[in-house]
Design an enzyme around this catalytic site. Structure first.
Site, mmCIF file in Angstrom:
data_model
loop_
_atom_site.group_PDB
_atom_site.id
_atom_site.type_symbol
_atom_site.label_atom_id
_atom_site.label_comp_id
_atom_site.label_asym_id
_atom_site.label_seq_id
_atom_site.Cartn_x
_atom_site.Cartn_y
_atom_site.Cartn_z
ATOM 1 N N LEU A 211 -13.046 -1.397 -3.572
ATOM 2 C CA LEU A 211 -13.633 -0.085 -3.811
ATOM 3 C C LEU A 211 -13.201 0.480 -5.156
ATOM 4 C CD1 LEU A 211 -15.289 2.327 -2.894
ATOM 5 C CD2 LEU A 211 -13.295 3.127 -1.596
ATOM 6 N N THR B 97 -5.773 1.555 -13.350
ATOM 7 C CA THR B 97 -4.504 0.838 -13.332
ATOM 8 C C THR B 97 -4.651 -0.540 -12.687
ATOM 9 O OG1 THR B 97 -3.699 1.607 -11.153
ATOM 10 C CG2 THR B 97 -3.311 3.043 -13.062
ATOM 11 N N ASP C 18 2.590 -0.183 -11.117
ATOM 12 C CA ASP C 18 2.922 -0.469 -9.726
ATOM 13 C C ASP C 18 3.246 0.874 -9.088
ATOM 14 O OD1 ASP C 18 4.006 -1.110 -7.286
ATOM 15 O OD2 ASP C 18 5.496 -2.510 -8.057
ATOM 16 N N ASN D 31 -6.258 5.146 -4.935
ATOM 17 C CA ASN D 31 -6.906 4.036 -4.257
ATOM 18 C C ASN D 31 -5.964 2.872 -3.979
ATOM 19 O OD1 ASN D 31 -9.336 2.252 -3.534
ATOM 20 N ND2 ASN D 31 -8.472 1.156 -5.303
ATOM 21 N N SER E 282 -8.293 7.016 2.122
ATOM 22 C CA SER E 282 -7.646 6.754 3.400
ATOM 23 C C SER E 282 -8.447 5.663 4.106
ATOM 24 C CB SER E 282 -7.567 8.042 4.222
ATOM 25 O OG SER E 282 -6.970 7.813 5.467
ATOM 26 N N TYR F 84 -0.171 0.375 9.588
ATOM 27 C CA TYR F 84 -1.167 0.806 8.590
ATOM 28 C C TYR F 84 -1.718 2.175 8.977
ATOM 29 C CZ TYR F 84 -5.460 0.968 5.830
ATOM 30 O OH TYR F 84 -6.466 1.359 4.972
ATOM 31 N N LYS G 146 -1.573 5.806 6.775
ATOM 32 C CA LYS G 146 -2.754 6.599 6.412
ATOM 33 C C LYS G 146 -2.770 7.952 7.129
ATOM 34 C CE LYS G 146 -4.750 3.793 3.495
ATOM 35 N NZ LYS G 146 -4.870 4.147 2.058
ATOM 36 N N THR H 183 -15.085 -5.671 0.761
ATOM 37 C CA THR H 183 -14.119 -5.713 -0.327
ATOM 38 C C THR H 183 -13.093 -6.789 0.000
ATOM 39 O OG1 THR H 183 -12.583 -4.141 0.690
ATOM 40 C CG2 THR H 183 -14.400 -3.215 -0.617
#
Length: 275
Positions: free
Chosen positions: A14, A32, A56, A83, A134, A148, A152, A183
């Site tokens: 994304l 980045t 990072d 992101n 998120s 995970y 989030k 993705t």
């Protein structure tokens, strides 16, 4: 008016789709990468259209250094997109402490520190839009996805509070909650608990297999997701939450319905605790 975007993690998925869409529409992207080679290649390709830095997000001194460079090189910043991060599967018992900490360092603390370092820019401008990437898993938890989910949920918790804190300062916050998208999220960037306990084969084990099975065939189109995110940055009153995809909408509605039903069923018991 041309906007300047700061998007973390644009090497794939994304983030990459969003960066390309923003560039194609004539806005400027500050992106980045974790790899210096990718940073150099991006800068050689886009030159005056975009600028990349090696970052990072789990290295907090690196975060501060890069954002100081952005402040010195650019007159304004309009949109921040947090992101960078990664997916992780494993039951709660299977996950060791270091694995859990690594997930939180990237998905929660990385976004927190980037946000904290960008906020002085936005406060000075009295403008800016923070987009927190998120997941529908940041609203509803799934067996095998708990750590995970927790990272989030934490991201959404501080972002919901942040939205109330910065609204009087002209700063907007939107939490984007994608469902499954085509993705690399379920591919090479996805991590798994190193330990496997057979008793969880029908819960977290099934989730691991499902993640593998859907890689590359998910319902969501990342380019369309990018267009949706760009669209909300044009709104005077953007949503606090933006679920993306049919699965995400179903997930949120399922959680809302479940909570509403339990409140109704146990309302008298809950109220009995007050005087």
């Amino acid at each position: 008016m041309k906007k300047t975007w700061f998007i973390t993690g644009i090497s794939s998925g994304l983030g990459k789709a969003l960066a390309q869409s923003v560039i194609d529409k004539g806005d400027f992207v500050i992106g980045t990468f974790r790899n210096q080679y990718q940073t150099d290649a991006f800068n050689n390709e886009y030159k005056d259209k975009a600028k990349a830095f090696t970052l990072d997000v789990t290295n907090f001194s690196n975060v501060k250094e890069v954002i100081e460079k952005i402040k010195s090189q650019f007159d304004n910043l309009d949109v921040l997109v947090n992101n960078a991060g990664f997916g992780f599967a494993g039951s709660i018992e299977e996950t060791n402490e270091q694995e859990a900490r690594d997930v939180f360092e990237a998905n929660f603390f990385g976004s927190l520190h980037v946000t904290q370092n960008v906020l002085p820019i936005f406060r000075k401008q009295r403008s800016g839009h923070i987009i927190q990437i998120s997941s529908h898993g940041g609203f509803k938890a799934f067996a095998g996805f708990g750590i995970y989910n927790a990272s989030k949920f934490a991201l959404e918790g501080f972002s919901e509070a942040l939205a109330q804190e910065v609204s009087p300062l002209g700063i907007k916050v939107t939490i984007v909650e994608p469902g499954p998208f085509r993705t690399n999220f379920a591919g090479n960037s996805f991590k798994h608990a190193s330990k496997i306990i057979e008793d969880y084969n029908t819960t977290s084990g099934l989730f691991r297999e499902k993640i593998k099975a859907i890689d590359g065939i998910q319902e969501g189109d990342p380019n369309k997701a990018a267009e949706a995110i760009i669209q909300i940055t044009k709104s005077e009153f953007p949503p606090l939450r933006l679920p993306l995809g049919k699965t995400a909408i179903a997930t949120l509605n399922s959680k809302i319905e479940s909570v509403a039903n339990e409140i109704k069923e146990f309302k008298l018991l809950a109220e009995s605790c007050t005087y």
